[in-house]
Motif scaffolding. Structure first.
Motif, PDB file in Angstrom:
ATOM      1  N   MET A   1       7.099   0.611  -0.301  1.00  0.00           N
ATOM      2  CA  MET A   1       6.162   0.864  -1.371  1.00  0.00           C
ATOM      3  C   MET A   1       4.749   0.554  -0.881  1.00  0.00           C
ATOM      4  O   MET A   1       4.556  -0.338  -0.068  1.00  0.00           O
ATOM      5  CB  MET A   1       6.517  -0.004  -2.571  1.00  0.00           C
ATOM      6  CG  MET A   1       5.792   0.367  -3.795  1.00  0.00           C
ATOM      7  SD  MET A   1       6.691  -0.248  -5.225  1.00  0.00           S
ATOM      8  CE  MET A   1       5.718   0.536  -6.433  1.00  0.00           C
ATOM      9  N   ILE A   2       3.795   1.283  -1.392  1.00  0.00           N
ATOM     10  CA  ILE A   2       2.392   1.086  -1.021  1.00  0.00           C
ATOM     11  C   ILE A   2       1.680   0.291  -2.118  1.00  0.00           C
ATOM     12  O   ILE A   2       1.768   0.628  -3.294  1.00  0.00           O
ATOM     13  CB  ILE A   2       1.668   2.433  -0.825  1.00  0.00           C
ATOM     14  CG1 ILE A   2       2.397   3.306   0.172  1.00  0.00           C
ATOM     15  CG2 ILE A   2       0.208   2.216  -0.438  1.00  0.00           C
ATOM     16  CD1 ILE A   2       2.365   2.826   1.584  1.00  0.00           C
ATOM     17  N   TYR A   3       0.983  -0.756  -1.692  1.00  0.00           N
ATOM     18  CA  TYR A   3       0.181  -1.570  -2.600  1.00  0.00           C
ATOM     19  C   TYR A   3      -1.274  -1.413  -2.184  1.00  0.00           C
ATOM     20  O   TYR A   3      -1.592  -1.419  -0.990  1.00  0.00           O
ATOM     21  CB  TYR A   3       0.599  -3.041  -2.529  1.00  0.00           C
ATOM     22  CG  TYR A   3       2.048  -3.234  -2.898  1.00  0.00           C
ATOM     23  CD1 TYR A   3       2.432  -3.394  -4.221  1.00  0.00           C
ATOM     24  CD2 TYR A   3       3.043  -3.227  -1.920  1.00  0.00           C
ATOM     25  CE1 TYR A   3       3.769  -3.550  -4.567  1.00  0.00           C
ATOM     26  CE2 TYR A   3       4.380  -3.382  -2.256  1.00  0.00           C
ATOM     27  CZ  TYR A   3       4.736  -3.544  -3.580  1.00  0.00           C
ATOM     28  OH  TYR A   3       6.052  -3.687  -3.920  1.00  0.00           O
ATOM     29  N   ASP A  45       1.901  -1.445   3.148  1.00  0.00           N
ATOM     30  CA  ASP A  45       3.169  -0.726   3.059  1.00  0.00           C
ATOM     31  C   ASP A  45       4.262  -1.759   3.305  1.00  0.00           C
ATOM     32  O   ASP A  45       4.433  -2.232   4.432  1.00  0.00           O
ATOM     33  CB  ASP A  45       3.218   0.388   4.105  1.00  0.00           C
ATOM     34  CG  ASP A  45       4.474   1.238   4.000  1.00  0.00           C
ATOM     35  OD1 ASP A  45       5.348   0.941   3.158  1.00  0.00           O
ATOM     36  OD2 ASP A  45       4.578   2.209   4.774  1.00  0.00           O
ATOM     37  N   GLN A  47       8.288  -3.401   1.859  1.00  0.00           N
ATOM     38  CA  GLN A  47       9.500  -3.301   1.046  1.00  0.00           C
ATOM     39  C   GLN A  47       9.552  -4.403  -0.013  1.00  0.00           C
ATOM     40  O   GLN A  47      10.310  -4.308  -0.976  1.00  0.00           O
ATOM     41  CB  GLN A  47      10.747  -3.382   1.931  1.00  0.00           C
ATOM     42  CG  GLN A  47      10.856  -2.242   2.916  1.00  0.00           C
ATOM     43  CD  GLN A  47      10.912  -0.886   2.236  1.00  0.00           C
ATOM     44  OE1 GLN A  47      11.578  -0.712   1.223  1.00  0.00           O
ATOM     45  NE2 GLN A  47      10.192   0.072   2.786  1.00  0.00           N
ATOM     46  N   GLU A  49       7.415  -7.052  -2.725  1.00  0.00           N
ATOM     47  CA  GLU A  49       6.220  -7.165  -3.551  1.00  0.00           C
ATOM     48  C   GLU A  49       5.627  -8.557  -3.333  1.00  0.00           C
ATOM     49  O   GLU A  49       6.266  -9.560  -3.621  1.00  0.00           O
ATOM     50  CB  GLU A  49       6.589  -6.938  -5.021  1.00  0.00           C
ATOM     51  CG  GLU A  49       5.409  -6.826  -5.945  1.00  0.00           C
ATOM     52  CD  GLU A  49       4.916  -8.161  -6.442  1.00  0.00           C
ATOM     53  OE1 GLU A  49       3.702  -8.283  -6.655  1.00  0.00           O
ATOM     54  OE2 GLU A  49       5.725  -9.072  -6.600  1.00  0.00           O
ATOM     55  N   TYR A  70      -1.756   2.268  -9.617  1.00  0.00           N
ATOM     56  CA  TYR A  70      -1.442   3.490  -8.871  1.00  0.00           C
ATOM     57  C   TYR A  70      -0.972   4.580  -9.775  1.00  0.00           C
ATOM     58  O   TYR A  70      -0.930   4.582 -10.911  1.00  0.00           O
ATOM     59  CB  TYR A  70      -0.396   3.256  -7.786  1.00  0.00           C
ATOM     60  CG  TYR A  70       0.771   2.404  -8.173  1.00  0.00           C
ATOM     61  CD1 TYR A  70       1.951   2.982  -8.575  1.00  0.00           C
ATOM     62  CD2 TYR A  70       0.690   1.019  -8.142  1.00  0.00           C
ATOM     63  CE1 TYR A  70       3.034   2.195  -8.927  1.00  0.00           C
ATOM     64  CE2 TYR A  70       1.760   0.239  -8.482  1.00  0.00           C
ATOM     65  CZ  TYR A  70       2.930   0.825  -8.876  1.00  0.00           C
ATOM     66  OH  TYR A  70       4.004   0.048  -9.228  1.00  0.00           O
TER      67      TYR A  70
END
Length: 70
Positions: A1-3, A45, A47, A49, A70
């Motif tokens: 996931m992108i933060y 990027d 996996q 959080e 987002y």
């Protein structure tokens, strides 16, 4: 996931000051700063959080940091 985070990081020297902390906090993640963006974006990027830990890390080192929706 992108933060994605808006930061107050301004220079490559600032990034080097944060590198060890970010690498230790996010050992399996890829991260980078976009200093050309007006919000001086930090993209992660990962996996897992870790948004609160990332914000705290930058805050502890004197930088503003907030997650962008987002």
């Amino acid at each position: 996931m992108i933060y994605v985070f808006k930061t107050s990081v301004e220079t490559e020297q600032d990034i080097w000051k944060l590198k060890i902390g970010l690498d230790n906090l996010l050992p399996q993640a890829k991260w980078n700063f976009d200093l050309d963006d007006c919000d001086r974006i930090l993209r992660i990027d990962s996996q897992t959080e870790n948004t609160h830990a990332v914000i705290k890390l930058l805050d502890d080192r004197g930088y503003d940091c907030e997650e962008l929706p987002y």
